[in-house]
Structures are given as structure tokens and as C-alpha cells.
Design an enzyme around this catalytic site. Structure first.
Site, mmCIF file in Angstrom:
data_model
loop_
_atom_site.group_PDB
_atom_site.id
_atom_site.type_symbol
_atom_site.label_atom_id
_atom_site.label_comp_id
_atom_site.label_asym_id
_atom_site.label_seq_id
_atom_site.Cartn_x
_atom_site.Cartn_y
_atom_site.Cartn_z
ATOM 1 N N ARG A 289 0.785 -1.174 -0.209
ATOM 2 C CA ARG A 289 0.102 0.010 -0.095
ATOM 3 C C ARG A 289 1.010 1.118 0.115
ATOM 4 O O ARG A 289 0.347 2.605 0.317
ATOM 5 C CB ARG A 289 -0.956 -0.018 1.191
ATOM 6 C CG ARG A 289 -2.021 -1.122 1.185
ATOM 7 C CD ARG A 289 -3.143 -0.934 2.197
ATOM 8 N NE ARG A 289 -4.241 -1.833 1.920
ATOM 9 C CZ ARG A 289 -4.149 -3.200 2.627
ATOM 10 N NH1 ARG A 289 -3.166 -3.326 3.404
ATOM 11 N NH2 ARG A 289 -5.220 -3.920 2.366
ATOM 12 N N LYS A 311 3.867 11.231 -10.933
ATOM 13 C CA LYS A 311 2.974 10.621 -11.675
ATOM 14 C C LYS A 311 3.303 9.333 -12.037
ATOM 15 O O LYS A 311 4.501 9.344 -12.944
ATOM 16 C CB LYS A 311 2.352 11.454 -12.991
ATOM 17 C CG LYS A 311 1.198 12.532 -12.633
ATOM 18 C CD LYS A 311 1.021 13.527 -13.889
ATOM 19 C CE LYS A 311 0.436 12.741 -14.850
ATOM 20 N NZ LYS A 311 -0.039 13.528 -16.014
ATOM 21 N N GLU A 353 10.857 17.738 -25.107
ATOM 22 C CA GLU A 353 10.129 18.479 -24.027
ATOM 23 C C GLU A 353 10.671 19.689 -23.500
ATOM 24 O O GLU A 353 10.220 20.547 -22.940
ATOM 25 C CB GLU A 353 10.449 17.255 -22.915
ATOM 26 C CG GLU A 353 9.783 15.977 -22.974
ATOM 27 C CD GLU A 353 8.308 16.072 -22.757
ATOM 28 O OE1 GLU A 353 7.693 17.029 -22.428
ATOM 29 O OE2 GLU A 353 7.769 14.868 -23.064
ATOM 30 N N LYS A 392 8.276 22.973 -15.612
ATOM 31 C CA LYS A 392 7.321 21.797 -15.130
ATOM 32 C C LYS A 392 7.120 21.992 -13.530
ATOM 33 O O LYS A 392 6.085 21.778 -13.238
ATOM 34 C CB LYS A 392 7.755 20.630 -15.273
ATOM 35 C CG LYS A 392 7.018 19.469 -15.023
ATOM 36 C CD LYS A 392 7.206 18.210 -15.485
ATOM 37 C CE LYS A 392 6.114 17.034 -15.293
ATOM 38 N NZ LYS A 392 6.275 15.751 -15.885
ATOM 39 N N GLU A 402 -3.383 17.700 -11.261
ATOM 40 C CA GLU A 402 -4.020 17.892 -12.633
ATOM 41 C C GLU A 402 -5.552 18.152 -12.501
ATOM 42 O O GLU A 402 -6.285 17.376 -13.287
ATOM 43 C CB GLU A 402 -3.624 16.523 -13.628
ATOM 44 C CG GLU A 402 -3.654 16.942 -14.802
ATOM 45 C CD GLU A 402 -3.075 15.816 -15.850
ATOM 46 O OE1 GLU A 402 -3.449 15.688 -16.893
ATOM 47 O OE2 GLU A 402 -2.249 15.137 -15.342
ATOM 48 N N ARG A 406 -2.321 22.103 -14.713
ATOM 49 C CA ARG A 406 -1.316 21.099 -14.924
ATOM 50 C C ARG A 406 -1.659 20.496 -16.227
ATOM 51 O O ARG A 406 -0.540 19.972 -16.938
ATOM 52 C CB ARG A 406 -1.439 20.135 -13.978
ATOM 53 C CG ARG A 406 -0.071 19.108 -14.011
ATOM 54 C CD ARG A 406 -0.046 18.295 -12.693
ATOM 55 N NE ARG A 406 1.083 16.961 -12.915
ATOM 56 C CZ ARG A 406 1.576 16.382 -12.025
ATOM 57 N NH1 ARG A 406 1.311 16.524 -10.894
ATOM 58 N NH2 ARG A 406 2.474 15.439 -12.471
ATOM 59 N N ASN A 410 0.270 18.561 -21.101
ATOM 60 C CA ASN A 410 0.126 17.552 -22.059
ATOM 61 C C ASN A 410 0.426 18.165 -23.531
ATOM 62 O O ASN A 410 -0.030 17.289 -24.446
ATOM 63 C CB ASN A 410 -1.443 17.047 -21.900
ATOM 64 C CG ASN A 410 -1.632 16.415 -20.719
ATOM 65 O OD1 ASN A 410 -0.720 15.550 -20.321
ATOM 66 N ND2 ASN A 410 -2.664 16.751 -20.019
ATOM 67 N N HIS A 413 1.482 16.047 -26.400
ATOM 68 C CA HIS A 413 1.226 14.329 -25.988
ATOM 69 C C HIS A 413 0.026 13.951 -26.627
ATOM 70 O O HIS A 413 0.098 12.620 -26.728
ATOM 71 C CB HIS A 413 1.442 14.431 -24.505
ATOM 72 C CG HIS A 413 2.725 14.614 -24.091
ATOM 73 N ND1 HIS A 413 3.327 15.804 -24.219
ATOM 74 C CD2 HIS A 413 3.682 13.927 -23.304
ATOM 75 C CE1 HIS A 413 4.779 15.839 -23.563
ATOM 76 N NE2 HIS A 413 4.817 14.532 -23.198
ATOM 77 N N HIS A 417 1.230 10.655 -28.163
ATOM 78 C CA HIS A 417 1.012 9.359 -27.469
ATOM 79 C C HIS A 417 0.407 8.518 -28.605
ATOM 80 O O HIS A 417 0.581 7.248 -28.631
ATOM 81 C CB HIS A 417 0.077 9.605 -26.366
ATOM 82 C CG HIS A 417 0.864 9.953 -24.911
ATOM 83 N ND1 HIS A 417 0.359 10.351 -23.824
ATOM 84 C CD2 HIS A 417 2.156 10.026 -24.938
ATOM 85 C CE1 HIS A 417 1.108 10.494 -22.940
ATOM 86 N NE2 HIS A 417 2.420 10.394 -23.583
ATOM 87 N N HIS A 429 9.729 8.369 -27.825
ATOM 88 C CA HIS A 429 8.826 9.177 -27.174
ATOM 89 C C HIS A 429 9.252 10.587 -27.511
ATOM 90 O O HIS A 429 8.065 11.279 -27.659
ATOM 91 C CB HIS A 429 8.991 8.916 -25.676
ATOM 92 C CG HIS A 429 7.829 9.930 -24.939
ATOM 93 N ND1 HIS A 429 6.461 9.909 -24.964
ATOM 94 C CD2 HIS A 429 8.344 11.102 -24.122
ATOM 95 C CE1 HIS A 429 6.010 10.902 -24.364
ATOM 96 N NE2 HIS A 429 6.938 11.655 -23.668
#
Length: 525
Positions: A289, A311, A353, A392, A402, A406, A410, A413, A417, A429
Site C-alpha cells: 500500500r 505521476k 520536452e 514543469k 491535474e 497542470r 500535455n 502529448h 501518444h 517518445h
């Protein structure tokens, strides 16, 4: 551990900025002049009057030597002449980084007038004498000799703190539970054992890397420094590449954690690119956990983007990053020295990026990228990483989970993606993000959101860095559209985009008209 020294002329605000910076970083703050006053029981003015300047300089040097033996990170405000002594300067620069604060003469004069009588070096010896102007003239070359300079003449303390963080490569991300530190500095890999000790982990630690990096010097050095810090770290190796970012690999990591005997108070360190940090972070979030973890990014892309923000996640066959969790690390240590072993193509990929972050919030960073690959390649990589990461980090702190702002991260992306997935991850990527940036900027211009010419400008900067801007002819268009429809940023059944308006301003949550999106995609491919 590194010390962060603020230096500069009287009135430049070293103490005020130092206190604010230390608070933002969660570090102790030391004002050398105040320490001397506390120890001696006299004010600086009294020391000068009774014992002379030389006695004060002796006390100052002794206090600096004591500071350098404490072995902890802290912010230090130095007196305006502390580093005129060559030995003091040598010791300070060996132990940390120095940022010199600058301000116009009239600003310094206004600030020092408020402390009249407390600054003995500024006391006129004869009528009409301007001791401050003379002192600045005498020390101008000395102050200019330090490479890191900060304009401190304005009163925006929040902005000065942000600039100091970039110059020092030291950040602290708040808003996701316990704040965590981010450091960008050459040689940090050698401090890994110390950071493991600072993390609060009570016992064992596992270092996770991929099969490619496992054979490189960074992995060996990481293990060496962890072993030197005490204990017997476990080394866990995963497959390399986006194809390994699956629940099967996470299950493998869980079993390896069990084999290593990791308990809830222990920790895991991710050494690698974005795939490794995504995998390790998600495994750490879900094992027992949730256990602690740290990140040592080893690619440019990971240093400026993937390792930041907490993330974590894995891909499903239906889409990228569809399963994940917010689980911030204990710390992120980005050591630019580890980039030396990477091929040029990996550098170029990471620059996608960097361009994105320039578009979002740093026009000067974008302007550097516009100068082309050769200018970027020969620039100060450490500062470039710090500036890109700062964009960032600022966005993350404004919107940790987000819920709104935030989503600007993206940018590039949504289409990127979908291209990655439709190409079976045969495209890197960063290359996919570059294509996404070009297409999404073109989309923003077609919708009347972006200023005229921005699409061409973005394509030019990406091309100048050796990055692709056209959708690959081999792209399976049907698979691309399916992936686009399953984007993780979908809300209310609708895919929403982050689109640029101009360099330094991006708007999130935009739903393009299908016909406009289709036209842009046709033109891009």
C-alpha cells in the site's frame, strides 16, 4: 551535501532573499554577519570600531570554516566582502555554489539608508564622500568574476526565489502530501548514499534499473555509493523500452521487492529514463500500500519531465499510461554527468520536452532552442536542464493533481501518444512528442487560438534540433484514431487538448472541431 551561498554588495538583499529561499527549500538559513554578532556579543559596527576591520575579517573567515564542516545542505548569506579573501573563496566554491545579487546603485543606496549606522564600511570619512559608490567601483570586477548572477533590484521576492532556485538547481515540490526535493547538479550521483540516508527509510533499499543501463558506469557508481553508505542494496533489473511498461513488469517488481525483503519503512530507487521511473513509482505506490522511493533520471527527457511530478503508471494494450497513481518520490537527483554516455539521438529526443517547456513558460529557453542544435549542444546543459525543469515544477505546484492548470503539460502529448501507440512504440517518445507539438500548434493556429505564424515557428525550431515534425507515412491511421479516442485525458467522452496561444502561453481543455482536426492531420502526414 552542497551549500547555497548568496553574495553581493551591501543592500542587495542577501539576508532577505536567503531567508525566503531557505523557507521555500525547507533548509536551514545562516547569515554569517548575524552569526558573528551572536558569537561576539557585539554588532558589526562595534567590532569595526573597537577592534578594526582586520579583526572582523578574521572572525568572518573562522565562521566560514565552521560552516563548511557542518555537512548539511543550507542557504548562507555572506557578507559583501567575505570572498575577497582568496582562501575563503576557494573553500566556499569547493563546498557549494555562489550566486551574486546585483542591483542598481540607487536601489542599493535606498536600502542601505534604512540601516544607517549599521554598515561601518559605508560611513563617510569626510563630508560629501559617497562610500557606497566607491565600494562598488572597487569591487565591481570581483563581483563580475562569479559566473552566476541574479538581478535583485526589483521587489518581487517570489520571482527572485524562483530565479535563485534555477541558478542553484535546487527545488522543492509541494502540494502532493509531504514536500520533496529536486536537485540538478553535476556529481550528484556520488551523493546518492547521503540522500538515501536523508529519506527516512529505516532499513533496506533496492536499486531498480533496466538491462541497458545496468551495463553502464552510472549503475555501478550508484551501487558503490549506496554500499559505501552502509547496508546491502538489492539490484533489480527490468527489460528496457516502452514495451516493458506493463502490469507484468510491475508484478515482476513486486516479487523482487518481496525477495529483497523490503518492508513498508524501506525504499526503492529508480535509476533510468521515464519508463523506469513510471514503472518503479507505480510499483512503489502499490507494494504494501505504498513505500518510499527516489528517482535518479539518466536521460535528458527524464530530467526535465518524466521524473518530476509524482505521476506513475503503466500502459495497457489499449493505450499509454491508462493505469497509474500519484505517488511523489522522496527526492529527485538529476546528475548531468550521466548524460555523457548517451548517444546523440537520445539528447535530441529529450529536447522535444525542453521546447515544450519553453512554449509553456520560458520564452528565453524557447529562443535558445531556436538557435539550432549546434547552439544548444554547446550551451550550458546544466542550466538548460534547470530552466526546463523549473517550468514543469512551477506548473505542478499550481495544480498538483491535474485538476486544471497542470493539463498544459500535455501539450504535444495527445497526438504524440497516439502516434507512439499506433507505431507500436517503434518511434522514440521524444520524437513522437515533437510531431505532436508541430501538429497541435498547427491545429491551434487553424482554430484561431495561436498567433499567426506560430505553427511555422515551432516546426522550424524542432527541425533545427533534428527532430521530426511530420506524421510518419507508415502510420496506421485507424490505429492512431483508436488510440486518440482512448487518450487518458478524455473527459465526458471528449478528448481535450492543450494548445499554445503564443510562446509562453498555453491553454488547456480545448475541444477542436472534428473537421479542423482531420484537416490538420491530413496536412501533417
Amino acid at each position: 551535501m552542497t551549500l547555497f551561498f548568496l553574495y553581493g554588495p551591501p543592500g542587495s538583499g542577501k539576508s532577505t532573499l536567503g531567508q525566503a529561499l531557505a523557507e521555500s527549500l525547507g533548509l536551514p538559513f545562516t547569515d554569517v554577519d548575524r552569526e558573528i554578532e551572536r558569537e561576539s556579543g557585539r554588532s558589526i559596527a562595534e567590532i569595526f570600531e573597537r577592534q578594526g576591520e582586520q579583526a572582523f575579517r578574521t572572525m568572518e573567515s573562522a565562521r566560514i570554516r565552521v560552516l563548511l564542516t557542518r555537512g548539511e545542505e543550507q542557504v548562507v548569506a555572506l557578507g559583501g566582502g567575505a570572498l575577497l579573501d582568496r582562501e575563503n573563496r576557494r573553500r566556499v566554491e569547493q563546498s557549494g555554489e555562489v550566486v551574486v545579487l546585483n542591483a542598481p546603485l540607487e536601489v542599493l543606496r535606498s536600502r542601505t539608508r534604512r540601516q544607517e549606522g549599521k554598515r561601518p564600511l559605508l560611513k563617510p570619512q569626510k563630508e560629501g564622500e559617497d562610500r557606497l559608490a566607491e565600494l562598488l567601483r572597487a569591487r565591481a570586477e570581483h563581483y563580475r568574476s562569479f559566473p552566476k548572477q541574479l538581478e535583485a533590484g526589483h521587489e518581487r521576492m517570489d520571482e527572485k526565489v524562483r530565479q535563485a532556485m534555477v541558478l542553484f538547481g535546487a527545488f522543492r515540490i509541494r502540494g502532493m502530501g509531504k514536500p520533496y526535493s529536486v536537485r540538478v547538479r553535476k556529481g550528484l550521483l556520488g551523493d546518492l548514499g547521503g540522500w538515501k540516508g536523508r529519506s527516512g527509510w529505516k532499513g533496506r533499499v533496492a536499486l531498480v534499473t533496466d538491462e541497458t543501463l545496468r551495463r553502464l558506469p552510472a549503475a555501478r557508481r550508484a551501487m558503490d555509493t549506496l554500499q559505501a553508505a552502509g547496508g546491502h542494496p538489492a539490484l533489480i533489473e527490468t527489460p528496457a523500452g516502452e514495451g516493458a511498461k506493463t502490469l507484468n513488469t510491475v508484478q515482476f517488481l513486486w516479487k523482487q521487492f518481496l525477495t529483497a525483503g523490503l518492508e513498508r519503512q524501506d525504499g526503492v530507487i529508480a535509476l533510468g529514463g521515464g519508463v523506469v521511473s513510471d514503472l518503479v513509482g507505480f510499483a512503489a505506490a502499490t507494494y504494501l500500500r505504498g513505500i518510499g522511493w527516489g528517482v535518479v533520471p539518466t536521460t535528458l527527457l527524464a530530467m526535465v519531465d518524466a521524473s518530476l511530478g509524482g505521476k506513475t503508471g503503466v500502459d495497457l494494450p489499449e493505450g499509454k499510461n491508462l493505469v497509474g497513481a500519484f505517488h511523489p518520490p522522496a527526492w529527485v537527483l538529476a546528475d548531468p554527468d550521466v548524460l555523457a554516455t548517451l548517444p546523440e539521438s537520445i539528447f535530441r529526443s529529450g529536447l522535444a520536452e525542453v521546447v515544450k517547456h519553453g512554449l509553456i513558460g520560458d520564452p528565453a529557453l524557447f529562443a535558445l532552442c531556436e538557435k539550432g542544435w549546434e547552439a544548444v549542444r554547446t550551451s550550458d546543459w546544466e542550466l538548460l536542464i534547470r530552466k526546463a525543469a523549473a517550468v514543469k515544477i512551477r506548473v505542478i505546484e499550481e495544480d498538483p493533481f491535474e485538476k486544471g492548470r497542470r493539463a498544459v503539460l500535455n501539450l504535444g502529448h495527445t497526438i504524440g501518444h497516439a502516434i507512439e501507440q499506433a507505431m507500436g512504440y517503434r518511434l522514440d517518445h521524444g520524437e513522437a512528442v515533437a510531431i505532436g507539438l508541430a501538429a497541435e500548434t498547427q491545429l491551434a493556429e487553424a482554430m484561431g487560438i495561436a498567433e499567426s505564424g506560430l505553427g511555422h515557428r515551432v516546426r522550424q525550431v524542432l527541425s533545427g534540433l533534428g527532430l521530426p515534425v511530420e506524421i510518419p507515412p507508415a502510420l496506421d491511421r485507424r490505429a492512431f484514431r483508436v488510440a486518440l479516442e482512448r487518450d487518458k485525458k478524455k473527459a465526458g467522452g471528449i478528448v481535450r487538448f492543450a494548445l499554445p496561444k503564443r510562446v509562453g502561453e498555453v491553454e488547456a481543455g480545448i475541444v477542436p472541431e472534428p473537421a479542423v482536426l482531420e484537416a490538420v492531420l491530413r496536412e501533417s502526414g
